[in-house]
Design a protein around this motif. Sequence first.
Motif, PDB file in Angstrom:
ATOM      1  N   GLN A   1      24.931 -13.146 -22.148  1.00  0.00           N
ATOM      2  CA  GLN A   1      23.532 -13.275 -22.545  1.00  0.00           C
ATOM      3  C   GLN A   1      23.327 -12.302 -23.705  1.00  0.00           C
ATOM      4  O   GLN A   1      23.351 -11.094 -23.505  1.00  0.00           O
TER       5      GLN A   1
ATOM      6  N   ILE B   1      21.225 -10.443 -26.249  1.00  0.00           N
ATOM      7  CA  ILE B   1      19.819 -10.045 -26.332  1.00  0.00           C
ATOM      8  C   ILE B   1      19.595  -9.049 -27.462  1.00  0.00           C
ATOM      9  O   ILE B   1      20.225  -7.991 -27.518  1.00  0.00           O
TER      10      ILE B   1
ATOM     11  N   ARG C   1      18.826 -14.035 -28.285  1.00  0.00           N
ATOM     12  CA  ARG C   1      17.438 -14.190 -27.852  1.00  0.00           C
ATOM     13  C   ARG C   1      16.728 -12.870 -28.099  1.00  0.00           C
ATOM     14  O   ARG C   1      17.308 -11.815 -27.920  1.00  0.00           O
ATOM     15  N   ASN C   2      15.476 -12.954 -28.459  1.00  0.00           N
ATOM     16  CA  ASN C   2      14.694 -11.745 -28.711  1.00  0.00           C
ATOM     17  C   ASN C   2      13.869 -11.383 -27.479  1.00  0.00           C
ATOM     18  O   ASN C   2      12.955 -12.096 -27.091  1.00  0.00           O
TER      19      ASN C   2
ATOM     20  N   GLU D   1      14.015 -13.555 -17.135  1.00  0.00           N
ATOM     21  CA  GLU D   1      14.757 -14.389 -18.080  1.00  0.00           C
ATOM     22  C   GLU D   1      16.252 -14.075 -18.102  1.00  0.00           C
ATOM     23  O   GLU D   1      17.024 -14.815 -18.708  1.00  0.00           O
TER      24      GLU D   1
END
Length: 121
Positions: free
Chosen positions: A42, A44, A61-62, A74
């Motif tokens: 993931q 991030i 992903r932010n 999340e």
Amino acid sequence: MEFLVIALVIVFGFLMFRYFRQRNFLKTLTEDQFREGYRKAQLIDVREPQEFKKGHILGARNIPLTQMKQRLIELRKDKPVYLYCQSGSRSARAAQLLHKKGYEDISQLKGGFKKWSGKIK
């Protein structure tokens, strides 16, 4: 003068304690090591949205550090989490929060986004 020396020793001891404790749960990876594993993790970006919009690692992903507590839902605990920020300080704080919440496989990019030479969006 003696008080100052004692205070400095205490501060130094505290900083060393935090550093070594953090090394137990946070892996700091070189760009090559980070690149090897981030597609299976993931990915991030913990920078603020305006920083993210200016450029980020492809596939990231932010989830800004300032929103991390509210957005933990999340993130999966059963998959590695690869974090980065601009230089490494915010990702280290995010890692500390994740560790407290039970995440175990946490890595950060050494030097942060400013040291990244791979593909960006």
